[in-house]
Write a protein that holds these residues in place. Structure first.
Motif, PDB file in Angstrom:
ATOM      1  N   THR A  88       7.347   2.391  -9.172  1.00 55.55           N
ATOM      2  CA  THR A  88       7.499   1.159  -8.375  1.00 55.55           C
ATOM      3  C   THR A  88       6.632   0.058  -8.989  1.00 55.55           C
ATOM      4  O   THR A  88       7.070  -1.088  -9.092  1.00 55.55           O
ATOM      5  N   HIS A 106     -12.629   0.925  -8.701  1.00 61.82           N
ATOM      6  CA  HIS A 106     -11.580   1.914  -8.513  1.00 61.82           C
ATOM      7  C   HIS A 106     -10.360   1.422  -9.285  1.00 61.82           C
ATOM      8  O   HIS A 106      -9.946   0.281  -9.133  1.00 61.82           O
ATOM      9  N   ASN A 116       0.804  -1.231   0.000  1.00 60.20           N
ATOM     10  CA  ASN A 116       0.000   0.000   0.000  1.00 60.20           C
ATOM     11  C   ASN A 116       0.830   1.273   0.000  1.00 60.20           C
ATOM     12  O   ASN A 116       1.981   1.277   0.434  1.00 60.20           O
ATOM     13  N   GLU A 145      -2.496  -0.049  -8.870  1.00 55.54           N
ATOM     14  CA  GLU A 145      -3.209   1.229  -8.721  1.00 55.54           C
ATOM     15  C   GLU A 145      -2.139   2.293  -8.616  1.00 55.54           C
ATOM     16  O   GLU A 145      -1.422   2.339  -7.614  1.00 55.54           O
ATOM     17  N   ALA A 146      -1.992   3.128  -9.640  1.00 61.37           N
ATOM     18  CA  ALA A 146      -0.844   4.036  -9.656  1.00 61.37           C
ATOM     19  C   ALA A 146      -1.261   5.497  -9.817  1.00 61.37           C
ATOM     20  O   ALA A 146      -2.312   5.902  -9.325  1.00 61.37           O
ATOM     21  N   ASP A 147      -0.434   6.254 -10.501  1.00 62.40           N
ATOM     22  CA  ASP A 147      -0.621   7.716 -10.596  1.00 62.40           C
ATOM     23  C   ASP A 147      -1.850   8.070 -11.439  1.00 62.40           C
ATOM     24  O   ASP A 147      -2.367   7.230 -12.155  1.00 62.40           O
ATOM     25  N   THR A 170      -0.467  -0.620  -4.615  1.00 64.52           N
ATOM     26  CA  THR A 170      -0.866   0.784  -4.777  1.00 64.52           C
ATOM     27  C   THR A 170       0.343   1.650  -4.487  1.00 64.52           C
ATOM     28  O   THR A 170       0.974   1.498  -3.431  1.00 64.52           O
ATOM     29  N   GLY A 171       0.663   2.526  -5.399  1.00 65.54           N
ATOM     30  CA  GLY A 171       1.806   3.418  -5.188  1.00 65.54           C
ATOM     31  C   GLY A 171       2.177   4.092  -6.484  1.00 65.54           C
ATOM     32  O   GLY A 171       1.334   4.244  -7.386  1.00 65.54           O
ATOM     33  N   SER A 172       3.431   4.486  -6.589  1.00 66.40           N
ATOM     34  CA  SER A 172       3.836   5.240  -7.773  1.00 66.40           C
ATOM     35  C   SER A 172       3.924   4.318  -8.991  1.00 66.40           C
ATOM     36  O   SER A 172       4.189   3.120  -8.856  1.00 66.40           O
ATOM     37  N   CYS A 223      -4.854   9.858  -4.540  1.00 67.55           N
ATOM     38  CA  CYS A 223      -4.661   9.439  -5.935  1.00 67.55           C
ATOM     39  C   CYS A 223      -5.776   9.972  -6.825  1.00 67.55           C
ATOM     40  O   CYS A 223      -5.594  10.148  -8.023  1.00 67.55           O
ATOM     41  N   THR A 282       6.148   2.432   4.746  1.00 70.45           N
ATOM     42  CA  THR A 282       6.865   2.516   6.026  1.00 70.45           C
ATOM     43  C   THR A 282       6.568   3.829   6.759  1.00 70.45           C
ATOM     44  O   THR A 282       6.308   3.818   7.970  1.00 70.45           O
ATOM     45  N   LYS A 291       1.360  -5.028   3.468  1.00 74.30           N
ATOM     46  CA  LYS A 291       2.565  -4.247   3.734  1.00 74.30           C
ATOM     47  C   LYS A 291       2.252  -2.768   3.550  1.00 74.30           C
ATOM     48  O   LYS A 291       2.128  -2.275   2.434  1.00 74.30           O
ATOM     49  N   GLU A 326       2.498  13.739 -12.355  1.00 75.52           N
ATOM     50  CA  GLU A 326       1.616  13.901 -11.193  1.00 75.52           C
ATOM     51  C   GLU A 326       2.396  14.550 -10.051  1.00 75.52           C
ATOM     52  O   GLU A 326       3.409  14.007  -9.602  1.00 75.52           O
TER      53      GLU A 326
END
Ligand code: NAP
Length: 501
Positions: free
Chosen positions: A236, A462, A155, A256-258, A231-233, A295, A184, A181, A388
């Motif tokens: 990655t 989504h 995430n 799930e990205a930008d 989910t992230g950039s 996002c 961090t 996960k 973004e």
């Protein structure tokens, strides 16, 4: 300082990797420490597959749904504590924190209801049976069964509660054990949620694991029956998609990205009309809620050229009233960015957008904390359609005739919102934008308590094509498909009918 442990192999463990200190982004005060890398992730995945998987698969959808309801109840009972953690570790205002925690609880409850409606089945029957031969005896039927691996969820930092819940609810309901996960930097909320679930003894052993700290060798350890939801950039996501084992074992992956979400104001909308005011309200909410670290936030504001200066003046007036500061203070409307890296990336991103700053100052120094003011850019360069900026930053872009062509330059997105009254304009833009988005939001002032385009609802899908990662999550029962293997049964009709019940 609190030591954050992971929950792996059915127990709380401290990793032996490089420690990471989690901060309060408003005060830069250290809050907790974590270490990740060295935990035995192979054994943790095996425990989830061998212990958690069978336990969940033995339950019906209704029983798994009841587990989700209990998780929602346990989170509700700890809501105040979770809100405080979200404010301290996430830079959230109380309202931002509620958006995350209550969104998580609502999503769990929605999937609990879906489980209830699916009833006593342990797998899904997919569509009607099909006569395959001349006689009715030769029969075909599709079913969908839980995959036998682990659902690994990675995430982003911005929604530690909702991000956890929107993935875990669907996987657990489908019958797959979860290893979650969180990012961090903001892991305190997700870590506490897993503690709360564990303390309440809700789930069978092995059904839910948590990795706090960097992912280390997690992804390379995945096998053919595991699934990976990220989910992230976009960067990655692309790296993980290219991992050799992901390719070799055809590991199912959702990204799930930008997204460069656009809000389009129709040409016939009168300034001061209800539609116009709704449009302004949604733009300002999306810019400032969670300091724009959403996002789904509106990144490009498309307005008819003749309305451009009126929209600009009105947005400046509304943004001037937004108090930026420590979100622990009640009158603050926008908190800091989540980390020092985020602040540096947003400042750099504003430079990249080019154009002129109509509002805000991206370089303004604050005594402490990772603060930035809301920023409205006018006449941006092409970067507004390619980069973004993950903060309270929006570009104002006038259009002459074809907003759809400008929207399309974003190369795929999560949500496009349309604020118009002319049905022909709406229909043309919907047809142009639909293939490029996961969701189209048709703003209307008569919709009571409209959540705006930035809110993801569990009933609707989504995700989005292209830049947005090509993924799809949620969407009510549709979301289950990612965690289920569809299989065609072909044989004698009475045998198949007994099997499916
Ligand atoms: P990120 O840097 O890509 O990190 C996302 C997650 O990936 C974190 O948990 C991170 O862990 C983990 N990660 C990083 N490198 C990894 C690797 N090699 N192997 C496995 N995991 C790895 O993104 P972020 O900065 O947290 O989030 C911001 C971005 O997320 C924005 O671009 C935003 O648009 C996007 N986002 C998209 C959605 C959506 O639904 N489409 C929702 C929210 C955010 P660490 O924290 O431990 O590094």
């Amino acid at each position: 300082m609190k030591e954050l442990k992971s929950f792996l192999g059915g127990r709380w463990v401290a990793g032996g990797g490089t420690p990471h200190t989690l901060l309060n982004p408003a005060t830069e005060e250290p809050l907790a420490r974590t270490a990740g890398g060295a935990a035995d992730l192979g054994a943790a995945l095996a425990y989830a597959r061998d212990v958690g998987g069978p336990a969940l698969r033995a339950l019906s959808f209704a029983e798994r749904g009841a587990l989700l309801k209990s998780i929602a109840g346990a989170m509700q009972a700890s809501r105040d504590q979770l809100l405080e953690l979200a404010i301290a570790n996430g830079g959230n205002t109380r309202s931002d924190a509620k958006f995350d925690i209550d969104g998580a609880i609502g999503t769990l409850l929605e999937y609990s209801e879906i489980g209830n409606a699916l009833g006593s089945r342990k797998f899904l029957v997919d569509g009607e049976g099909i006569q395959l031969g001349r006689s009715a005896r030769f029969h075909g039927q599709h079913i969908a069964v839980p995959r036998r691996g682990v659902a690994v969820h990675i995430n982003a930092f911005n929604f530690p509660a909702w991000g956890f819940a929107e993935k875990a609810a669907v996987a657990l309901l489908a019958g797959m054990p979860v290893l979650s996960k969180p990012a961090t930097s903001s892991a305190m909320v997700a870590q506490r949620i897993v503690e709360v679930i564990h303390e309440a003894k809700i789930l069978p052993d092995g059904a839910l694991s948590l990795l706090v700290g960097p992912a280390g060798e997690l992804v390379p350890l995945l096998g053919a029956q595991d699934v990976l939801a990220f989910t992230g950039s976009g960067e990655t996501g692309a790296r993980l998609r290219a991992a050799p084992n992901v390719i070799r074992h055809s590991i199912k992956m959702n990204i799930e990205a930008d997204s460069l979400n656009a809000a389009v104001l129709g040409p016939e909308v009168e300034p001061r009309s209800d539609m116009y005011e709704l449009f302004l309200k949604d733009v300002v909410r999306d810019m400032t809620q969670k300091a724009g670290q959403k996002c789904t936030a509106i990144r490009r504001v498309l307005v008819p050229r003749e309305l451009s200066s009126s929209v600009k003046d009105d947005l400046i007036e509304l943004l001037s009233a937004v108090k930026v500061g420590n979100p622990a203070e009640e009158d603050v409307r926008m908190g800091p960015l989540a980390t020092a890296d985020q602040l540096a990336a947003v400042r750099e991103g504003v430079e990249r957008l080019g154009g002129k700053l109509a509002f805000g100052d991206s370089q303004k120094k604050f005594d402490k904390g990772f603060f930035i003011s809301p920023i409205l850019v006018e006449e941006p360069g092409e970067a507004a359609h390619a980069h973004e900026v993950f903060g309270p930053v929006t570009s104002l872009i006038p259009y002459e005739k074809d907003p759809g062509g400008i929207v399309a330059r974003g190369n795929g997105g999560l949500v496009c919102s349309i604020y118009a009254e002319d049905q022909a304009f709406i229909e043309a833009l919907v047809m142009e934008a639909a293939a490029l988005h996961g969701r189209l939001f048709l703003g209307h002032p008569k919709i009571e308590l409209s959540p705006g385009p930035g809110t993801v609802l569990p009933q609707l899908v989504h995700g989005g094509p292209g830049r947005a990662g090509g993924g799809e999550e949620l969407g009510g029962p549709r979301g289950l498909a990612f965690y289920l293997q569809r299989v065609a049964l072909e044989g004698a009709r009475p045998v198949i009918q007994k099997l499916i019940g």
